[in-house]
Design a protein around this motif. Structure first.
Motif, PDB file in Angstrom:
ATOM      1  N   ALA A  90       0.831  -1.207   0.000  1.00  0.00           N
ATOM      2  CA  ALA A  90       0.000   0.000   0.000  1.00  0.00           C
ATOM      3  C   ALA A  90       0.861   1.250   0.000  1.00  0.00           C
ATOM      4  O   ALA A  90       0.565   2.226  -0.713  1.00  0.00           O
ATOM      5  CB  ALA A  90      -0.923  -0.016   1.222  1.00  0.00           C
ATOM      6  N   MET A  91       1.932   1.274   0.796  1.00  0.00           N
ATOM      7  CA  MET A  91       2.823   2.441   0.824  1.00  0.00           C
ATOM      8  C   MET A  91       3.536   2.610  -0.517  1.00  0.00           C
ATOM      9  O   MET A  91       3.761   3.744  -0.977  1.00  0.00           O
ATOM     10  CB  MET A  91       3.836   2.285   1.949  1.00  0.00           C
ATOM     11  N   LEU A 130       4.699  -6.511  -5.422  1.00  0.00           N
ATOM     12  CA  LEU A 130       5.548  -5.385  -5.840  1.00  0.00           C
ATOM     13  C   LEU A 130       5.401  -5.064  -7.332  1.00  0.00           C
ATOM     14  O   LEU A 130       5.102  -3.916  -7.691  1.00  0.00           O
ATOM     15  CB  LEU A 130       7.006  -5.666  -5.480  1.00  0.00           C
ATOM     16  N   PRO A 131       5.609  -6.016  -8.235  1.00  0.00           N
ATOM     17  CA  PRO A 131       5.447  -5.645  -9.656  1.00  0.00           C
ATOM     18  C   PRO A 131       3.998  -5.320 -10.025  1.00  0.00           C
ATOM     19  O   PRO A 131       3.755  -4.459 -10.887  1.00  0.00           O
ATOM     20  CB  PRO A 131       5.947  -6.890 -10.406  1.00  0.00           C
ATOM     21  N   LEU A 132       3.028  -5.976  -9.359  1.00  0.00           N
ATOM     22  CA  LEU A 132       1.634  -5.699  -9.679  1.00  0.00           C
ATOM     23  C   LEU A 132       1.260  -4.276  -9.284  1.00  0.00           C
ATOM     24  O   LEU A 132       0.629  -3.540 -10.082  1.00  0.00           O
ATOM     25  CB  LEU A 132       0.734  -6.713  -8.957  1.00  0.00           C
ATOM     26  N   VAL A 133       1.641  -3.861  -8.089  1.00  0.00           N
ATOM     27  CA  VAL A 133       1.336  -2.501  -7.640  1.00  0.00           C
ATOM     28  C   VAL A 133       2.064  -1.491  -8.521  1.00  0.00           C
ATOM     29  O   VAL A 133       1.505  -0.435  -8.883  1.00  0.00           O
ATOM     30  CB  VAL A 133       1.712  -2.333  -6.156  1.00  0.00           C
ATOM     31  N   SER A 134       3.306  -1.799  -8.873  1.00  0.00           N
ATOM     32  CA  SER A 134       4.064  -0.877  -9.739  1.00  0.00           C
ATOM     33  C   SER A 134       3.395  -0.736 -11.100  1.00  0.00           C
ATOM     34  O   SER A 134       3.325   0.368 -11.675  1.00  0.00           O
ATOM     35  CB  SER A 134       5.507  -1.385  -9.903  1.00  0.00           C
ATOM     36  N   PHE A 139       4.285   2.904 -12.390  1.00  0.00           N
ATOM     37  CA  PHE A 139       5.697   3.015 -12.008  1.00  0.00           C
ATOM     38  C   PHE A 139       6.572   2.411 -13.099  1.00  0.00           C
ATOM     39  O   PHE A 139       6.143   1.527 -13.856  1.00  0.00           O
ATOM     40  CB  PHE A 139       5.909   2.302 -10.666  1.00  0.00           C
ATOM     41  N   ASP A 140       7.788   2.881 -13.196  1.00  0.00           N
ATOM     42  CA  ASP A 140       8.721   2.382 -14.191  1.00  0.00           C
ATOM     43  C   ASP A 140       8.909   0.867 -13.971  1.00  0.00           C
ATOM     44  O   ASP A 140       9.435   0.422 -12.944  1.00  0.00           O
ATOM     45  CB  ASP A 140      10.055   3.102 -14.050  1.00  0.00           C
TER      46      ASP A 140
END
Length: 451
Positions: A90-91, A130-134, A139-140
């Motif tokens: 979330a952060m 991590l990659p899903l949220v990015s 996000f790059d």
């Protein structure tokens, strides 16, 4: 030229093992994790977003601190770890890079705070989040995949550390268990030695001295009482010699096995006047200490049994190698006329007398001194200290077990006597076996131990 300096390990640095080091490390990690929540709160445009960011950040930080303070694997750590993983994702969605500290902390703490069946899915969730949220936040992705790769290396490294520490702990537990088992085995060995030597010799001395006391009290021939006292003295000396041999064995200074068997054979010849043929294979000297002790004790007990139940019978002792086994065989030729004591003779062939015989400590009128099994000492020969607490005939304190053959011997399958049980236990403790029974008019004892 100076020698190589030994490597310094963490265990050699006292500070790293002190309470001050733990407090310092705890404070540094806590302060580092605080950076994420405050960075998110500072970047929010409205008060509501700031409060939401602080709520998520502080909750995640609190769960991380819970895991940091916990020092054991517990099911209670699963919810805090899950909150830490979700909070890190979330952060990361609110502000790039702010959740990385919690993500790496969760990856390191997972195998050390929860069981493996919970740690694996939680770390898998972390690596997928991590990659899903990015991707969802724009996000790059190159940077996102780089962070995910670094996270995966951290997870592998953390699980390797967990595996090493678990293996080390289990090895220590196994070593402690083996050490405890070795101590128990050594205590049992000492107990057997004390019981086989001291208890046997002293019980025999008590029987003879009690007999002498009864003879003197009833006014019997003093020569008979003196004979019993001399037998007790002889037993005391033999018991002392056996004690010294046992101590030499425990100290590793015992006689070689062939010499010890030769001494037993010589004692048999000197005591009975009968022949005792000894044959020993040259390779038998390489047995383990426990195997040598079992062979020596079994030979001693079996020869004592021959002296008692077949007085005058010749004996044969052979020790031979049979592949992976070493076999000891003690066989007597049998003495049918002497197996059953006749009138006026004791079980050991004592000369007749007119004094009172003793049974269970009370005076009884009889034709000879020591005609009953109770008058003889409870186990083995009344002249020599044997290694077991009873002879193969199964007589102990006047009580026998199983069906006796002529001459007082026990049948091989009859529930053997205490001495036979002791010899069989010695053999089984080192992976061997023992059989005993009538054979060609005599009696044979066969011991097999690993070579």
């Amino acid at each position: 030229m100076c020698g190589a300096r030994p490597a310094i390990t963490l265990g050699d640095v006292a500070f790293l093992r002190s309470r001050a080091a733990r407090v310092t490390g705890f404070a540094l990690v806590a302060l580092y994790l605080l950076w994420g929540p405050f960075a998110i709160a500072h970047s929010r445009a409205t008060a509501q977003e700031t409060l939401l960011a602080l709520l998520v950040g502080v909750t995640t930080w609190g769960c991380a601190i819970w895991l940091l303070r916990s020092r054991a694997v517990s099911g209670y750590n699963v919810p805090p770890l899950l909150v830490t993983v979700v909070g890190a994702a979330a952060m990361q969605a609110m502000e790039p890079y702010t959740g990385l500290g919690f993500a790496f902390f969760a990856a390191i703490a997972a195998p050390h705070r929860v069981r493996l069946r919970a740690a694996v899915p939680l770390t898998a969730l972390l690596l997928a989040a991590l990659p899903l949220v990015s991707y969802l936040t724009g996000f790059d992705m190159a940077a996102a995949w780089g962070m995910t790769a670094g996270m995966a290396y951290t997870v592998v490294f953390s699980f390797l550390i967990w595996h090493v520490s678990t293996t080390k702990r289990q090895a220590v537990e196994v070593a402690e268990a083996r050490a405890g088992e070795a101590v128990l085995q050594e205590r049992a060995r000492l107990a057997r030695e004390v019981h086989d030597i001291l208890a046997h010799a002293q019980s025999a001395q008590i029987v003879h001295l009690e007999g002498a006391r009864v003879l003197l009290r009833t006014g019997a021939d003093p020569a008979l009482a003196l004979d019993r006292v001399e037998r007790a003295v002889h037993l005391a000396r033999v018991g002392l010699e056996e004690t010294r041999r046992a101590l030499d064995t425990l100290r590793g200074r015992d006689l070689p096995l062939p010499e010890r068997l030769e001494r037993l054979a010589a004692e048999f010849r000197a005591t009975t006047g009968a022949s005792c043929v000894l044959s020993v294979d040259s390779g038998a000297a390489g047995l383990s200490a426990e195997a040598k002790l079992a062979v020596a004790r079994t030979a001693q007990e079996a020869l004592t049994n021959v002296r008692k139940h077949a007085p005058g019978a010749p004996a044969e002792v052979s020790l031979r190698l049979l592949g992976r086994w070493c076999e000891l065989e003690i066989r007597d030729g049998g003495a049918p006329a002497a197996r059953l004591p006749g009138p006026g003779l004791s079980d050991t062939g004592s000369p007749p007398g007119n004094g009172p015989a003793l049974s269970n400590g009370s005076a009884q009128q009889g034709n000879g001194i020591g005609h009953t099994a109770d008058w003889l000492h409870p186990s083995g020969s009344d002249d020599t200290c044997s290694s077991g607490d009873a002879d193969i005939g199964g007589v102990r304190d006047g009580v026998g077990e199983g069906a006796a053959e002529p001459g007082g011997r026990m049948a091989a399958g009859s529930g053997a006597g205490y001495g036979l049980i002791g010899m069989r236990e010695r053999a089984e403790l080192i992976g061997g076996s023992l059989t005993a029974g009538a054979d060609d008019g005599g009696f044979a004892v066969v011991l097999r131990v690993p070579a």
